[in-house]
Design a protein around this motif. Structure first.
Motif, PDB file in Angstrom:
ATOM      1  N   ILE A   1      80.183   2.475  21.104  1.00  0.00           N
ATOM      2  CA  ILE A   1      79.712   3.810  20.733  1.00  0.00           C
ATOM      3  C   ILE A   1      79.164   4.437  22.010  1.00  0.00           C
ATOM      4  O   ILE A   1      78.089   4.055  22.482  1.00  0.00           O
ATOM      5  CB  ILE A   1      78.615   3.729  19.660  1.00  0.00           C
ATOM      6  CG1 ILE A   1      79.133   2.995  18.421  1.00  0.00           C
ATOM      7  CG2 ILE A   1      78.116   5.128  19.310  1.00  0.00           C
ATOM      8  CD1 ILE A   1      78.031   2.532  17.483  1.00  0.00           C
ATOM      9  N   VAL A   2      79.904   5.367  22.580  1.00  0.00           N
ATOM     10  CA  VAL A   2      79.522   5.960  23.872  1.00  0.00           C
ATOM     11  C   VAL A   2      78.726   7.239  23.650  1.00  0.00           C
ATOM     12  O   VAL A   2      79.128   8.118  22.876  1.00  0.00           O
ATOM     13  CB  VAL A   2      80.759   6.235  24.743  1.00  0.00           C
ATOM     14  CG1 VAL A   2      80.379   6.982  26.017  1.00  0.00           C
ATOM     15  CG2 VAL A   2      81.460   4.911  25.088  1.00  0.00           C
ATOM     16  N   LEU A   3      77.596   7.325  24.339  1.00  0.00           N
ATOM     17  CA  LEU A   3      76.761   8.524  24.338  1.00  0.00           C
ATOM     18  C   LEU A   3      76.608   9.018  25.770  1.00  0.00           C
ATOM     19  O   LEU A   3      76.713   8.242  26.722  1.00  0.00           O
ATOM     20  CB  LEU A   3      75.359   8.221  23.788  1.00  0.00           C
ATOM     21  CG  LEU A   3      75.245   7.660  22.380  1.00  0.00           C
ATOM     22  CD1 LEU A   3      73.779   7.393  22.047  1.00  0.00           C
ATOM     23  CD2 LEU A   3      75.875   8.592  21.362  1.00  0.00           C
ATOM     24  N   LYS A   4      76.332  10.296  25.918  1.00  0.00           N
ATOM     25  CA  LYS A   4      75.979  10.891  27.211  1.00  0.00           C
ATOM     26  C   LYS A   4      74.515  11.275  27.133  1.00  0.00           C
ATOM     27  O   LYS A   4      74.094  11.945  26.179  1.00  0.00           O
ATOM     28  CB  LYS A   4      76.830  12.140  27.474  1.00  0.00           C
ATOM     29  CG  LYS A   4      76.609  12.754  28.843  1.00  0.00           C
ATOM     30  CD  LYS A   4      77.294  11.902  29.867  1.00  0.00           C
ATOM     31  CE  LYS A   4      77.211  12.451  31.255  1.00  0.00           C
ATOM     32  NZ  LYS A   4      78.121  11.715  32.137  1.00  0.00           N
ATOM     33  N   ALA A   5      73.726  10.851  28.103  1.00  0.00           N
ATOM     34  CA  ALA A   5      72.305  11.204  28.136  1.00  0.00           C
ATOM     35  C   ALA A   5      71.756  10.943  29.533  1.00  0.00           C
ATOM     36  O   ALA A   5      72.364  10.234  30.329  1.00  0.00           O
ATOM     37  CB  ALA A   5      71.525  10.396  27.104  1.00  0.00           C
ATOM     38  N   PHE A   6      70.611  11.502  29.816  1.00  0.00           N
ATOM     39  CA  PHE A   6      69.845  11.318  31.056  1.00  0.00           C
ATOM     40  C   PHE A   6      70.479  11.970  32.284  1.00  0.00           C
ATOM     41  O   PHE A   6      69.858  11.998  33.336  1.00  0.00           O
ATOM     42  CB  PHE A   6      69.599   9.827  31.362  1.00  0.00           C
ATOM     43  CG  PHE A   6      68.783   9.101  30.339  1.00  0.00           C
ATOM     44  CD1 PHE A   6      67.416   9.312  30.243  1.00  0.00           C
ATOM     45  CD2 PHE A   6      69.377   8.190  29.475  1.00  0.00           C
ATOM     46  CE1 PHE A   6      66.663   8.628  29.299  1.00  0.00           C
ATOM     47  CE2 PHE A   6      68.636   7.505  28.526  1.00  0.00           C
ATOM     48  CZ  PHE A   6      67.272   7.728  28.438  1.00  0.00           C
TER      49      PHE A   6
ATOM     50  N   THR B   1      59.399  16.521  29.742  1.00  0.00           N
ATOM     51  CA  THR B   1      60.780  16.147  30.034  1.00  0.00           C
ATOM     52  C   THR B   1      61.535  15.985  28.720  1.00  0.00           C
ATOM     53  O   THR B   1      61.010  15.413  27.769  1.00  0.00           O
ATOM     54  CB  THR B   1      60.815  14.826  30.821  1.00  0.00           C
ATOM     55  OG1 THR B   1      60.140  15.025  32.064  1.00  0.00           O
ATOM     56  CG2 THR B   1      62.241  14.358  31.091  1.00  0.00           C
ATOM     57  N   THR B   2      62.756  16.490  28.693  1.00  0.00           N
ATOM     58  CA  THR B   2      63.604  16.379  27.506  1.00  0.00           C
ATOM     59  C   THR B   2      64.932  15.757  27.901  1.00  0.00           C
ATOM     60  O   THR B   2      65.562  16.198  28.860  1.00  0.00           O
ATOM     61  CB  THR B   2      63.858  17.761  26.871  1.00  0.00           C
ATOM     62  OG1 THR B   2      62.606  18.349  26.510  1.00  0.00           O
ATOM     63  CG2 THR B   2      64.734  17.649  25.642  1.00  0.00           C
ATOM     64  N   VAL B   3      65.349  14.743  27.149  1.00  0.00           N
ATOM     65  CA  VAL B   3      66.650  14.112  27.349  1.00  0.00           C
ATOM     66  C   VAL B   3      67.625  14.728  26.354  1.00  0.00           C
ATOM     67  O   VAL B   3      67.355  14.748  25.147  1.00  0.00           O
ATOM     68  CB  VAL B   3      66.565  12.583  27.135  1.00  0.00           C
ATOM     69  CG1 VAL B   3      67.945  11.946  27.211  1.00  0.00           C
ATOM     70  CG2 VAL B   3      65.628  11.960  28.157  1.00  0.00           C
ATOM     71  N   LEU B   4      68.728  15.260  26.863  1.00  0.00           N
ATOM     72  CA  LEU B   4      69.787  15.806  26.013  1.00  0.00           C
ATOM     73  C   LEU B   4      70.789  14.698  25.730  1.00  0.00           C
ATOM     74  O   LEU B   4      71.239  14.011  26.656  1.00  0.00           O
ATOM     75  CB  LEU B   4      70.471  16.983  26.711  1.00  0.00           C
ATOM     76  CG  LEU B   4      69.554  18.151  27.067  1.00  0.00           C
ATOM     77  CD1 LEU B   4      70.315  19.193  27.880  1.00  0.00           C
ATOM     78  CD2 LEU B   4      68.941  18.769  25.821  1.00  0.00           C
ATOM     79  N   ILE B   5      71.144  14.525  24.452  1.00  0.00           N
ATOM     80  CA  ILE B   5      72.012  13.424  24.041  1.00  0.00           C
ATOM     81  C   ILE B   5      73.255  13.984  23.357  1.00  0.00           C
ATOM     82  O   ILE B   5      73.147  14.757  22.407  1.00  0.00           O
ATOM     83  CB  ILE B   5      71.286  12.486  23.054  1.00  0.00           C
ATOM     84  CG1 ILE B   5      69.984  11.953  23.670  1.00  0.00           C
ATOM     85  CG2 ILE B   5      72.203  11.341  22.628  1.00  0.00           C
ATOM     86  CD1 ILE B   5      69.071  11.259  22.674  1.00  0.00           C
TER      87      ILE B   5
END
Length: 192
Positions: A105-110, A128-132
């Protein structure tokens, strides 16, 4: 459910900063050096805090071990010889990784965060906010839970297709920092 075990590939600034956030929230963190030959991936949450060029090698070496796990791509796919994005306009580093790891399960974040803002937990006066981004709602909720438990905000940015836009934002932020128009302790922020 908050993960209790995370594996981070890479021990650089970003790997260390992310480890600090996860550990602050109670997640047990292990590191794997990308040069390791026979490492065992114990975490159910795997963070790839490595350069874009290392993704295909990790997918090839560890693909079987990454099956069924949440794998987080934090890269900004920049060709540092031309300082341009290194993926075609209709793809992203995350979509390439998802194709190479079909059982994960691939996610994009950081990738829109600098290590300094993860450590300080702020960008200027804002948290700070991490967009996922990702296609699995439960996986995104799990990552958001471990991030917020560590003291920073997280926002579901949408499907994995949005990773291309996140990579463009990360690239722009990196360009501004390299040109010394913003600092590596600053960057973009999200206000609610």
């Amino acid at each position: 459910m908050i993960m209790t075990k995370a594996t981070i590939f890479g021990k650089g600034n970003m790997g260390g900063a992310i480890a600090g956030i996860l550990a602050a929230g109670g997640t047990d963190v292990e590191h794997i050096n990308t040069s390791s030959e026979n490492a065992i991936v114990n975490g159910d949450l795997v963070i790839l805090a490595v350069p874009y060029t290392a993704l295909s090698d990790i997918a090839g070496k560890y693909g079987d071990q990454l099956a069924g796990k949440i794998v987080v791509d934090i890269t900004n796919p920049v060709d540092f010889t031309t300082f341009q994005l290194a993926v075609p306009a209709d793809r992203s580093a995350a979509s390439e990784l998802a194709a190479a790891l079909p059982a994960s399960i691939v996610l994009k974040a950081f990738n829109t965060n600098f290590a300094g803002s993860l450590v300080s937990k702020s960008v200027g006066q804002n948290p700070t906010t991490v967009l996922i981004a990702g296609d699995d709602e439960a996986a995104k909720a799990t990552l958001a839970a471990v991030v917020t438990a560590g003291g920073i905000d997280a926002i579901d940015a949408g499907s994995l297709a949005v990773a291309r836009e996140l990579e463009a934002i990360g690239y722009l932020q990196l360009q501004l920092a390299v040109a010394q128009k913003i600092s590596f302790t600053g960057g973009f922020t999200v206000t609610k």
